[in-house]
Scaffold this motif. Structure first.
Motif, PDB file in Angstrom:
ATOM      1  N   SER A 256       0.115  -0.941   7.643  1.00  0.00           N
ATOM      2  CA  SER A 256       1.158  -1.033   6.613  1.00  0.00           C
ATOM      3  C   SER A 256       2.540  -1.096   7.256  1.00  0.00           C
ATOM      4  O   SER A 256       3.393  -1.874   6.836  1.00  0.00           O
ATOM      5  N   THR A 262       4.266  -0.973   1.713  1.00  0.00           N
ATOM      6  CA  THR A 262       3.870   0.408   1.448  1.00  0.00           C
ATOM      7  C   THR A 262       2.501   0.414   0.774  1.00  0.00           C
ATOM      8  O   THR A 262       2.298  -0.278  -0.223  1.00  0.00           O
ATOM      9  N   TYR A 263       1.605   1.178   1.364  1.00  0.00           N
ATOM     10  CA  TYR A 263       0.245   1.245   0.838  1.00  0.00           C
ATOM     11  C   TYR A 263       0.265   1.948  -0.508  1.00  0.00           C
ATOM     12  O   TYR A 263       0.931   2.974  -0.667  1.00  0.00           O
ATOM     13  N   GLY A 264      -0.470   1.381  -1.476  1.00  0.00           N
ATOM     14  CA  GLY A 264      -0.594   2.058  -2.759  1.00  0.00           C
ATOM     15  C   GLY A 264       0.398   1.589  -3.822  1.00  0.00           C
ATOM     16  O   GLY A 264       0.533   2.217  -4.853  1.00  0.00           O
ATOM     17  N   GLN A 265       1.108   0.522  -3.553  1.00  0.00           N
ATOM     18  CA  GLN A 265       2.091   0.078  -4.552  1.00  0.00           C
ATOM     19  C   GLN A 265       1.701  -1.198  -5.278  1.00  0.00           C
ATOM     20  O   GLN A 265       2.127  -1.454  -6.378  1.00  0.00           O
ATOM     21  N   ASP A 266       0.894  -2.021  -4.591  1.00  0.00           N
ATOM     22  CA  ASP A 266       0.541  -3.312  -5.170  1.00  0.00           C
ATOM     23  C   ASP A 266      -0.941  -3.543  -4.871  1.00  0.00           C
ATOM     24  O   ASP A 266      -1.341  -3.588  -3.707  1.00  0.00           O
ATOM     25  N   ASP A 270      -2.736  -4.096  -1.295  1.00  0.00           N
ATOM     26  CA  ASP A 270      -3.590  -3.042  -0.755  1.00  0.00           C
ATOM     27  C   ASP A 270      -4.917  -3.614  -0.265  1.00  0.00           C
ATOM     28  O   ASP A 270      -5.449  -3.192   0.754  1.00  0.00           O
TER      29      ASP A 270
END
Ligand code: ATP
Ligand code: MG
Length: 879
Positions: A256, A262-266, A270
């Motif tokens: 990432s 940023t992991y976990g946002q899209d 992801d």
């Protein structure tokens, strides 16, 4: 429920089963040893197949391992669901004819509930619907509540591949709660969603299947179990997916960071991050076990993973090679369990970087092409990309076919796979034809009952002559009781002095004789369990099973092979000395007095380095080191510093070949007893064979002598041709070059003189056309520049000159040169246009400026006519 790290879990499992009397064994390498049916190890039981079938004796009847696995069948799910990786570790406990259902179920439950402290109300167990025995053990003896039991059919709970050992299994599931579920009312154990997650499979192999639906109970029942380490870690750590497990999360985070996402946002991004994380883990583990990127087999699996990861990097906006940067994190997270990763750090990083750079150079181009292809499909209302187009992408831009299929699939298109395969086959065929055919004579042993035949005793380390007995004759793929003159057969013997092709060393050849007949040995191969297959041609007499035979290895040839093999060890040592310890053997071929050695190194060797390597090897020969062979424990050998083959799994007892204090290697080949016997060693070539792999070809003994003699003969022949002696050859060559230069100058002067007088003659032949003088002639000058020179000289004689010259080189090639003087141009003459017309009349073309032009023609029979028409053409042009 304890929160345990992945490394902690691995240790806890292995020591739990050790406490139950199991032998803990290391993971086997990902590359299967002696198992051609499997590309890569895909389950804990895979390396143990020979123990299950009884072909080999296990070191203990209870074994536990944590096995590295690769499964590319799951590739489409990677990153999308919570529980699949292409690389994962499988924990397992195995019983080879020892304990059975009762013990394995009890222990599994004990491990889950007592050691891991998994809450019983969230565990579910499945059994095969007809397996009442297992159902009763689980419910009555282990104490699982019947509401937590499920019975499923064959497709879920029966393990079977074709014929052979098979049986029902039991799977243990964990309920991660409705927040992970699909929400359907019938969602339950076995649903494809991520709520009920299978983490442990217990296989009870209790039947032998004949493949036609008949099952007979096995005398020796086996147990094999598999628990996904990452899966159980995901459960224990109560995280969303495999990619959030402690060790893997560090890799996901590193990816990432590099990608600036940023992991976990899209959700979409992801998936890409997880795919990259997964594929780089697989790639590192595969490379560390000796797999190298290629277009076939395992190498293709690796290449495809790396290229797919690179493409997902692109989707996230990374345009430069980046995967190799992640290698460090993958190693950090895994080196505790697999220490060899650290030793190979530089190698793995470089190999992956090179593969990335290779693809990086063409990916952009390929993606643009692919877009254009998609656009065209859309325009034409088609949905299938042609095999030719897919092949072009593969061939020139390095797109693995699966990647093309996948990218197209995302946009609703498919690929003509058959068309692609046809292209591929044709390319291979062309390559094969270019190489020349050297196909081995195949023997097909499947379906033959050779199990009864014991391993062959190999006496070829000590002797080149032996007496043996014929155990089996295979003729045209079938067992036969005899062979007749002219037959080409495969022969199995009780013992043999013939070395079978292995470890790069070519097989021995030689002769077989018996009372009343003889045969020649053409090739020898051997199976993993030590049966030697001799390819033999019967020369005379009848050969029968059980016959006593005399076996003689061709000594001259064998000696030459041994020279090359010993030299290979000396070479490897010298390479490491000169280039560094990153040099690892990547392959070798040892033939009579010829060797080919492939090794890991990242740039071409300099002439200086080659010279040094050659000197070191020759020195080691001159030192005359004694060569000794001994068998010892693998740990002992390693302690001595023996070089081992990369990615190779060795047994406990290994064969160690030592050359004085100079070199020490694990090796099963045959060797000289003293390095001096190598004779002279000479490198004849150094080249690249793949990314990061170089190849040296060299000769020894008789071949070196031959090479020197050949060079010497060439030298003498050249000297003789130049009428001098080898000693004066260089001087003579320099002198000749000087002479040649002088002669050339003289010639140029003569040509120019000749041209001057020719120009006078041509000018005299001019015909008047209005205000201009037209010269059109055939000349005999092969050189275009000289012909143009001549035309210029004619023009120099008058500003009103038009001069067209033609020279016939052969029946189908004519050169033209045309020039026009200043006044002629003013009057309307145009050299380029004149030539355009007459070149056309002789089947050619060309043109140029008004004052000067050249052209070519093809049909010399029309030349006279063409030249004849020049005057008319010019007249027509004049104003
Ligand atoms: P699934 O149906 O979930 O793909 P499977 O039936 O293919 O699993 P098995 O062949 O029985 O799994 O393998 C034994 C165990 O190995 C599984 O219970 C699981 O814990 C683990 N496992 C299997 N495939 C994978 C994978 N691709 N990634 C991670 N773990 C896996
Ligand atoms: Mg599966």
């Amino acid at each position: 429920m304890k929160n345990m790290g992945l490394n902690e879990l691995r240790e806890s499992f292995l020591s739990f089963f050790e406490s139950k009397g199991h032998l803990r064994m290391d993971s086997f390498p990902l590359v299967p040893q002696h198992d051609k049916s499997l590309l890569l190890i895909n389950a804990g039981m895979a390396p143990f197949k020979p123990y299950f079938t009884g072909e080999e004796i296990p070191p203990s009847r209870r074994v536990t391992t944590c096995q590295k696995c690769i499964r590319t069948l799951d590739i489409d799910n990677i990153g999308k669901d919570a529980r699949h990786g292409t690389y994962f570790e499988m924990l397992g406990n195995f019983s080879f004819g020892d304990y059975f259902k009762r013990e394995v179920c009890t222990w599994a439950w004990e491990y889950c509930t007592k050691v891991l402290e998994l809450p019983v109300d969230r565990l579910y167990v499945t059994v095969y619907q007809e397996d009442d025995e297992a159902y009763d053990i689980w419910t009555k003896e282990v104490g699982v509540a019947p509401e937590h039991m499920r019975r499923f059919g064959k497709e879920d709970n029966f393990w079977e591949i074709g014929s052979g050992p098979c049986g029902p299994d039991s799977e243990i599931f964990f309920d991660r709660g409705p927040q992970y579920g699909c929400g359907r009312p019938d969602c339950d154990v076995g649903c494809e969603c991520d709520r009920y997650i299978e983490f442990w499979n217990l296989v009870f192999s209790q039947f032998n299947s004949d493949g036609k639906g008949n099952y007979t109970p096995l005398v020796n029942k086996n147990i094999d179990t598999g628990m996904g380490l990452e899966r159980i870690a995901c459960i224990m750590q109560e995280v969303d997916s495999l990619f959030d497990v402690d060790t893997i999360r560090h890799i996901t985070e590193h990816v990432s960071r590099i990608c600036g996402v940023t992991y976990g946002q899209d959700a979409q991004k992801d998936v890409s991050l997880r795919i990259i994380t997964d594929h780089i883990r697989s790639a590192v583990m595969m490379v560390s076990d000796g797999v190298m990127p290629s277009n076939e087999g395992r190498g293709y699996v690796l290449r495809r993973l790396l290229r797919r990861a690179a493409r997902h990097g692109r989707l996230l906006g990374v345009t430069k090679p980046f995967l190799h940067d992640v290698v460090e994190t993958v190693i950090e997270e895994n080196e505790g369990a697999y220490p060899h990763l650290r030793e190979k750090h530089d190698y793995i990083t470089r190999l992956i970087r090179i593969e990335e750079e290779r693809f990086g150079a063409t990916i952009e181009n390929g993606l643009v092409k692919l877009d254009a292809m998609v656009q065209q499909l859309k325009d034409e209302g088609k949905t299938v990309l042609s095999g030719d187009d897919a092949f072009r992408l593969y061939d020139t831009d390095g797109f693995p076919i699966d990647l093309t299929v996948e990218i197209l699939g995302e946009q609703g298109f498919t690929v003509d796979r058959d068309g692609f395969d046809t292209n591929m086959r044709e390319q291979k065929k062309r390559a094969r034809e270019a190489r020349g055919s050297n196909a081995l004579i195949g023997w097909e042993t499947s379906g033959l009952s050779l199990q009864e035949i014991p391993a062959t005793v190999f006496s070829g380390y000590e002797t080149l002559h032996d007496t043996g007995k014929v155990l089996a004759i295979i003729k045209e793929g079938e067992l036969s009781s005899n062979a007749l003159p002219g037959d080409e057969i495969t022969l199995l013997l009780d013992r043999t002095p013939f070395y079978a092709e292995s470890g790069g060393q070519t097989a021995d050849r030689g002769a077989i004789s018996w009372s009343g007949g003889s045969a020649e040995v053409l090739n020898v191969t051997k199976t993993g369990d030590g049966r030697f297959f001799h390819t033999v041609r019967v020369l005379d007499g009848e050969l029968d099973v059980d016959a006593a035979v005399e076996l003689s290895v061709d000594r001259t040839r064998r000696m030459a092979v041994m020279r090359a093999h010993s030299a290979t060890h000396m070479l490897q040592k010298a390479l490491r000395e000169v280039l560094g310890t990153h040099v690892e053997q990547a392959g070798s071929l040892v033939e009579p007095d010829r060797l080919r050695f492939d090794f890991t190194h990242f740039s071409a060797m300099t002439p200086e380095e080659l010279k040094r390597v050659e000197d070191i090897v020759n020195n080691a020969a001159l030192e005359g080191y004694p060569v000794t062979v001994s068998e010892m424990n693998i740990d002992e050998a390693k302690a001595l510093g023996a070089m081992a083959l990369f990615g190779e799994k060795y047994g406990n007892v290994v064969r160690v070949v030592r050359m004085g204090d100079y070199s020490i290697e694990l090796c099963g080949g045959t060797h000289l007893d003293n390095t001096a016997k190598v004779g002279a060693f000479r490198i004849i070539g150094e080249a690249s064979v793949a990314a990061g792999v170089r190849r040296i070809e060299a000769v020894t003994g008789v071949e070196t002598a031959k090479l020197f003699r050949h060079l010497d003969e060439e030298l003498h022949l050249t000297a003789e041709t130049l009428k001098t002696t080898p000693a004066d050859l260089t001087k003579r060559a320099q002198q000749l070059m000087n002479d040649l230069r002088a002669v050339g100058k003289e010639r140029d002067a003569l040509v120019s003189k000749l041209a001057a007088s020719q120009a006078v003659e041509l000018f005299a032949s001019a015909e008047q056309a209005g205000p201009v003088k037209v010269v059109a002639a055939r000349v005999d000058i092969a050189n275009m520049d000289e012909m143009r020179d001549l035309a210029d000289k004619v023009r120099d004689r008058g500003a009103d000159v038009v001069c067209v010259l033609a020279s016939v080189l052969n029946e189908s090639k004519i050169n033209y040169a045309a020039v026009c003087g200043k006044d002629a141009v003013k009057a309307g003459a145009h050299a380029g246009n004149i030539l355009k017309q007459i070149a056309k009349m002789t089947g050619g073309g060309g043109g140029g400026r008004p004052d000067s032009a050249t052209a070519g023609g093809k049909d010399a029979s029309k030349l006279d006519e063409a030249l004849h028409s020049v005057r008319t053409i010019v007249s027509d042009m004049l104003k």
